[in-house]
Design an enzyme around this catalytic site. Structure first.
Site, mmCIF file in Angstrom:
data_model
loop_
_atom_site.group_PDB
_atom_site.id
_atom_site.type_symbol
_atom_site.label_atom_id
_atom_site.label_comp_id
_atom_site.label_asym_id
_atom_site.label_seq_id
_atom_site.Cartn_x
_atom_site.Cartn_y
_atom_site.Cartn_z
ATOM 1 N N ARG A 78 7.906 25.548 -26.026
ATOM 2 C CA ARG A 78 7.122 26.764 -26.271
ATOM 3 C C ARG A 78 6.669 27.388 -24.949
ATOM 4 O O ARG A 78 6.339 26.683 -24.005
ATOM 5 C CB ARG A 78 5.916 26.418 -27.138
ATOM 6 C CG ARG A 78 6.340 26.057 -28.555
ATOM 7 C CD ARG A 78 5.254 25.319 -29.304
ATOM 8 N NE ARG A 78 4.036 26.097 -29.412
ATOM 9 C CZ ARG A 78 2.960 25.661 -30.085
ATOM 10 N NH1 ARG A 78 2.983 24.501 -30.694
ATOM 11 N NH2 ARG A 78 1.882 26.400 -30.145
ATOM 12 N N GLY A 121 12.168 27.928 -38.501
ATOM 13 C CA GLY A 121 10.725 27.914 -38.284
ATOM 14 C C GLY A 121 10.103 27.920 -39.669
ATOM 15 O O GLY A 121 9.878 28.989 -40.252
ATOM 16 N N GLU A 140 13.345 32.451 -39.363
ATOM 17 C CA GLU A 140 12.011 32.403 -39.951
ATOM 18 C C GLU A 140 11.692 33.667 -40.743
ATOM 19 O O GLU A 140 10.679 33.740 -41.422
ATOM 20 C CB GLU A 140 10.945 32.136 -38.876
ATOM 21 C CG GLU A 140 11.098 32.965 -37.639
ATOM 22 C CD GLU A 140 10.310 32.441 -36.442
ATOM 23 O OE1 GLU A 140 9.427 31.586 -36.612
ATOM 24 O OE2 GLU A 140 10.579 32.911 -35.325
ATOM 25 N N ARG A 176 12.071 28.488 -26.070
ATOM 26 C CA ARG A 176 11.856 29.641 -26.971
ATOM 27 C C ARG A 176 11.080 30.699 -26.209
ATOM 28 O O ARG A 176 10.008 30.425 -25.659
ATOM 29 C CB ARG A 176 11.057 29.210 -28.211
ATOM 30 C CG ARG A 176 10.932 30.329 -29.237
ATOM 31 C CD ARG A 176 9.987 29.971 -30.359
ATOM 32 N NE ARG A 176 8.621 29.841 -29.890
ATOM 33 C CZ ARG A 176 7.615 29.403 -30.638
ATOM 34 N NH1 ARG A 176 7.843 29.019 -31.875
ATOM 35 N NH2 ARG A 176 6.403 29.324 -30.153
ATOM 36 N N CYS A 199 12.456 23.307 -36.261
ATOM 37 C CA CYS A 199 11.371 22.958 -35.343
ATOM 38 C C CYS A 199 10.014 23.234 -35.977
ATOM 39 O O CYS A 199 8.991 23.116 -35.329
ATOM 40 C CB CYS A 199 11.515 23.691 -34.019
ATOM 41 S SG CYS A 199 11.557 25.468 -34.187
ATOM 42 N N HIS A 240 0.807 -1.212 0.000
ATOM 43 C CA HIS A 240 0.000 0.000 0.000
ATOM 44 C C HIS A 240 0.846 1.270 0.000
ATOM 45 O O HIS A 240 0.623 2.187 -0.790
ATOM 46 C CB HIS A 240 -0.934 -0.027 1.223
ATOM 47 C CG HIS A 240 -1.801 1.170 1.309
ATOM 48 N ND1 HIS A 240 -1.438 2.302 1.998
ATOM 49 C CD2 HIS A 240 -2.999 1.442 0.732
ATOM 50 C CE1 HIS A 240 -2.392 3.208 1.869
ATOM 51 N NE2 HIS A 240 -3.355 2.711 1.100
ATOM 52 N N ASN A 292 7.304 27.326 -40.883
ATOM 53 C CA ASN A 292 5.972 27.873 -41.138
ATOM 54 C C ASN A 292 6.070 29.353 -41.518
ATOM 55 O O ASN A 292 5.561 29.779 -42.564
ATOM 56 C CB ASN A 292 5.091 27.711 -39.890
ATOM 57 C CG ASN A 292 5.036 26.274 -39.393
ATOM 58 O OD1 ASN A 292 5.536 25.364 -40.043
ATOM 59 N ND2 ASN A 292 4.440 26.067 -38.244
ATOM 60 N N ASP A 293 6.729 30.113 -40.661
ATOM 61 C CA ASP A 293 6.857 31.543 -40.961
ATOM 62 C C ASP A 293 7.836 31.791 -42.105
ATOM 63 O O ASP A 293 7.632 32.699 -42.914
ATOM 64 C CB ASP A 293 7.318 32.309 -39.714
ATOM 65 C CG ASP A 293 6.164 32.542 -38.746
ATOM 66 O OD1 ASP A 293 5.000 32.432 -39.184
ATOM 67 O OD2 ASP A 293 6.426 32.813 -37.564
#
Lengths: 816, 158
Positions: free
Chosen positions: A520, A692, A670, A567, A742, A422, A694-695
């Site tokens: 993040r 980065g 980016e 970041r 990333c 226990h 995406n950007d």
């Protein structure tokens, strides 16, 4: 089951399946489910939750119960109030007669069970099965009561009523309050099940309960009934079996001096000495161990999740019919792993480990290190008087009555018990360092004395051992328990992207990533729940620093010593706007422009509002210096100009974050300017870059990421984007600067991974669900590249040899 | 017992950022007849749910969050909030939902939210951070919700 529907009062296990939890509770539903899956389960039936509901409603005690709870528990942190409420409610339930029709129904089914088992009056186990019990994330294990070796109608009815009342033990009330379950929503069913006349019994886990290693099945067993394990009265035999090939890997036979068995005369459960010749013999044969492991595997496969299983081996039946599973529930520790709470006591004199005096040694049951004052307590009543928040709870063994005191303890040390007792289970769930089976802890540890509990090594030292309690070592302790399942080796490091710290430990263990390539900050900010400027205005700077530091610590500790690249906060202005204070400090301040993606964000924001940026820097400093987690590095996002980077770096330095061998400063690449000026950024002192994509794609191709009208031409594989990355990687390689990525491109497109590996990127960071896949892909690409290189080398050698032969042919002396 | 607790510290929960009002309005427009709607990961941001309560008075509204402290705080506002970890969900909480929505969910939780929605056959509406929009944009069966100011994606199971 809250409406006015009619349900059966009794249901047999064979009628049940796992979805019947609301009517028969988790335990009974699971027994039915296992029976259907072909798992050997002793026969029996469930007195349904509906029967309990009828009982409390028709006898009109329901309202009284909830009035008692409301009137008695005024301070949710005071264990005594739980005890007082429990006493009143249990007395009320146990003194209230069961309606006649309900008595009749239970007795008739008991008679059927007697007939079925060919017994005049069969011995049964009467077990509580609460409707919120044993669900993933909510271990109610052992909170409600079980009565063993119950025989006869009146004894059965009394036991059923006691099970009902055990819905209101202090620990059950406490757990429900802690877990946010509403008392009125939790009903209780009761399992009535034929008793196995146990030769041996125990507990199995389909993963290692301490390390979380899923490749092993861990079995602990004792002579007689399994209660001896859970109560901690006996240190059990310990077996580990390889889940894949079912080979027995570990066999540790303990000296088992006592056993719980059924007295053949009275039929009652008795506690007796084990004859000396049996004490050190294994309680299970090899074939029983393997059969149990097979069943454990089957149960895990059936439920699709790790299980905590109780079993019994009948002394009257031949193998393999003698093996029964009496309970299975989801394993709740590694599925909801909580952070270890390890706080060293401040202001106490410290000593070096070499000088530290070992007081007791036992089994490390729940990892972690803690220093504090010991309280030696031998009963829950004793604990109620003495235990205060942060004390080291020292006792012989715990049971569910101890849970309120375990909850406030800083560490736990027990004289008795094994890894599945226990104290071990509950302390792992609570995230409290715990050592069990320490034999003489209650004798050798003194009340009020300060000790250091090293629950990594299973040792208790006198005083505060500085080297142990300082955070760097604590990290090591936590890291040491991660699963050592060797990942595929790659030259290119495979990092993971994370946005919430709570999953870090699980991700670190499951993915074996080489570090965190992108931690993040945005969800940390969301959890703080206010615009940082509003926080500053309210004097809440420290709140933000502490919240960020705590989140970063969790990740850094989970991955230690691998790097974690934090970041800095990169909310766009429209996202800051959604926080309380956003209207004033974002909109009215003129920060929200027509296109937030290329607006007031990133590095520019840090140098315009350095007071906010400094709070993040202080959080990083706190993690690195106070917690000793030097594996935290930083990354500046959305950098447009070299000057911005230089100024941001200057602020970091002013806050004590100086670049060095263990503190790296990266930038996100980016914005196209960082591509074109990469050499200048290198001159300015960057240690690494991370794409980065995406950007970067948005800005190279001139596509607004938030504009649906142009999304169809958005493509990270566009030659312009690839050329940009190639340029940066080549320049960085030349200067020894790390290059990573990333963005989402590697997760979406294997060809981008191949491109990056070929170009020489040092790491690739992907979302948690893509780490293993990406690692395998990178390994394949690297092998292919090496093979191509070798073939190319072979061809060149062949050409050289041919040329050489020609020369030899030309100059051979025999030809002269 | 609940009534006796202090309400201090909740003042900041009272003034709703406009974003959440728009979220509530959008949900109410899309699901005017929903019997049950669940918000996953409400945290300390109750405004969408508070407004849905006004806009959809007949709908059963529930929010879940893994953080017990947030749940306790939001219950004081009269909201129906339960502690649940979507990585190990209590699936019965979501049964009979027409819609499950989440505002700025961490990317680590998206798959779990989807699994829950699939099990209970509910639609899913997500309002991601712009950085996470790639998880949904042009990823059928997700589709972008046509809205002038909100970034939202929907996946229909119902």
């Amino acid at each position: 089951m809250t409406g006015k529907e009619e349900y059966p009062l009794v249901m047999w296990f064979e009628e049940l399946k796992k979805d019947d939890v609301p009517i028969v509770g988790g335990k009974c539903a699971n027994l039915g489910e296992m029976l259907r899956a072909g798992i050997p389960v002793p026969p029996g039936f469930a007195v349904t939750a509906y029967a309990y509901k009828k009982f409390i409603e028709e006898t009109k005690i329901a309202e009284k119960i909830y009035d008692i709870l409301d009137e008695t528990i005024k301070d949710p942190k005071d264990p005594k109030q739980y005890e007082e409420a429990s006493k009143k409610i249990r007395a009320l339930i146990e003194s209230t007669p069961i309606p006649e029709y309900l008595r009749k129904e239970i007795i008739e089914n008991y008679k059927k069970l007697c007939k079925k088992t060919k017994s005049k009056e069969v011995f049964v186990a009467v077990r509580s099965s609460a409707t919120a019990e044993d669900l993933p994330g909510a271990s109610f294990a052992g909170q409600q009561e079980t009565f063993l070796n119950v025989r006869g109608e009146e004894e059965l009815l009394n036991s059923v009523r006691k099970c009902w009342s055990s819905l209101f033990t202090p620990r059950a009330i406490f757990y429900r309050t802690q877990k946010g379950f509403r008392h009125e929503k939790v009903l209780i069913s009761v399992a009535v099940q034929k008793m196995v006349n146990s030769k041996a019994a125990g507990v199995m886990f389909t993963l290692h309960p301490v390390t979380g290693d899923t490749s092993k099945i861990v079995i602990e067993s004792v002579w007689g009934l399994g209660e001896a394990i859970v109560s901690g009265a006996v240190t059990p035999d310990h077996f580990e079996v390889d889940k894949n090939n079912l080979k027995i890997l570990v066999k540790q036979i303990a000296k088992k001096t006592v056993e719980y068995v059924r007295d053949p005369k009275t039929g009652k459960t008795v506690h007796r000495e084990v004859p000396p010749e049996r004490q050190e013999k294994p309680s299970l044969t090899d074939e029983e161990i393997i059969e149990l492991a097979k069943l454990a595997k089957k149960i895990e496969e059936h439920y699709g999740t790790a299980q905590d299983i109780e079993f019994a081996v009948d002394r009257d039946l031949p193998f393999p019919e003698n093996i029964f599973i009496v309970q299975s529930r989801p394993e709740t520790v590694w599925s909801v792993k909580k952070e270890e709470a390890e706080k060293a006591s401040a202001g106490t004199e410290t000593i070096a480990i070499t000088e530290a005096k070992m007081v007791v040694k036992g089994l490390p049951a729940s990892p972690g290190i803690y220093a504090g004052k010991a309280k030696v307590v031998l009963s829950p009543e004793d604990a109620a008087k003495k235990i205060q928040k942060g004390d080291i709870l020292v006792t012989k063994m715990t049971n569910p009555d101890w849970v309120p005191y375990m909850r406030v303890a800083g560490a736990i040390v027990t004289d008795e018990g094994g890894m599945t007792c226990h104290a071990a289970i509950v302390s792992r769930e609570l995230g409290i360092p715990c050592i069990v089976g320490a034999k003489d802890a209650t004798k050798n540890m003194a009340d009020g004395q300060t000790y250091t509990v090293d629950a990594k090594a299973g040792v208790v030292y006198e005083g505060v051992v500085e080297e142990l309690v300082k955070p760097a070592e604590k990290v090591e302790a936590a890291a040491a328990v991660t699963v050592a399942q060797a990942p595929v080796l790659t030259g290119t490091k495979i990092f993971v992207n994370l946005s919430i710290p709570d999953v870090a430990e699980k991700v670190a263990k499951e993915t074996q990533a080489d570090g965190v390539g992108l931690l993040r900050a945005e969800h940390l900010m969301l959890s703080v729940g206010k615009h940082p400027r509003l926080l500053i205005e309210e004097g809440g700077e420290q709140k933000m620093i502490d919240a960020f530091a705590e989140g970063i610590r969790k990740v850094a500790q989970a991955f230690f010593p691998k790097p974690v690249v934090y970041r800095f906060l990169d909310f766009k202005p429209d996202e800051f706007l959604t926080l309380p204070g956003g209207e004033k400090y974002e909109k009215e301040a003129g920060h929200v422009g027509p296109n937030p993606l290329i607006g007031y964000r990133g590095a520019f924001r840090y140098i315009k509002e350095p007071d906010i940026f400094r709070l993040e820097c202080r959080a990083i400093k706190k993690v690195r210096e106070e917690y000793g987690l030097k594996n935290v590095w930083v990354m500046v996002p959305f950098v447009r100009r070299v000057e911005e980077f230089i100024q941001a770096k200057k602020i970091m330095e002013e806050e004590g974050l100086k670049q060095g061998p263990d503190f790296k400063v990266w930038i996100m690449v980016e914005v196209p300017s960082t591509v074109l000026l990469i050499d200048k950024f290198i001159e300015a002192g960057i240690d690494g870059v991370s794409f980065g994509t995406n950007d970067l794609t948005m800005l190279i191709l001139g596509i607004d990421r938030d504009d649906a009208a142009v999304q169809e031409i958005y493509d990270e594989r566009n030659l312009a984007v690839l050329r940009a990355m190639s340029h940066v990687i080549r320049i960085c390689r030349k200067h020894g600067v790390t290059t990573s990525i990333c963005g989402q491109a590697p997760s979406n497109y294997p060809e981008v991974v191949e491109f990056l590996v070929k170009e020489g990127a040092t790491s690739i960071s992907v979302n948690p669900d893509k780490v293993i896949e990406t690692r395998n892909l990178v390994a394949m690409i690297e092998r292919k590249l090496m093979l191509d290189e070798l073939r190319d080398l072979r061809e060149r050698l062949d050409r050289l040899e041919k040329n050489a032969e020609k020369k030899i042919f030309k100059w051979s002396p025999e030809l002269d | 017992m609940r009534r006796r607790r202090s309400l201090s510290g909740l003042q900041n929960l009272i003034k709703p950022p406009k974003y959440f009002l728009e979220v509530a309005k959008l949900i109410a427009d899309l699901y005017p007849d929903a019997e049950k709607i669940v918000e996953i990961g409400i945290g300390l941001a109750p405004w969408a749910l508070l407004n849905l309560k006004k806009l959809l008075p007949k709908t059963t509204l529930l929010a879940v969050d893994v953080d017990e402290v947030s749940v306790m705080k939001l219950r004081k506002l009269g909201l129906n909030v339960e502690v649940d970890d979507v990585l190990n969900p209590r699936i019965e909480l979501y049964q009979k939902s027409n819609l499950i929505y989440s505002i700025r969910p961490p990317m680590e939780l998206i798959d779990s939210i989807l699994r829950i929605a699939e099990k209970v056959r509910a639609d899913v509406l997500v309002f991601p951070l712009s950085e996470d929009s790639y998880l949904f944009e042009f990823r059928p069966p997700w589709s972008r919700v046509d809205h002038p100011s909100l970034l939202a994606f929907i996946l229909k199971h119902g």
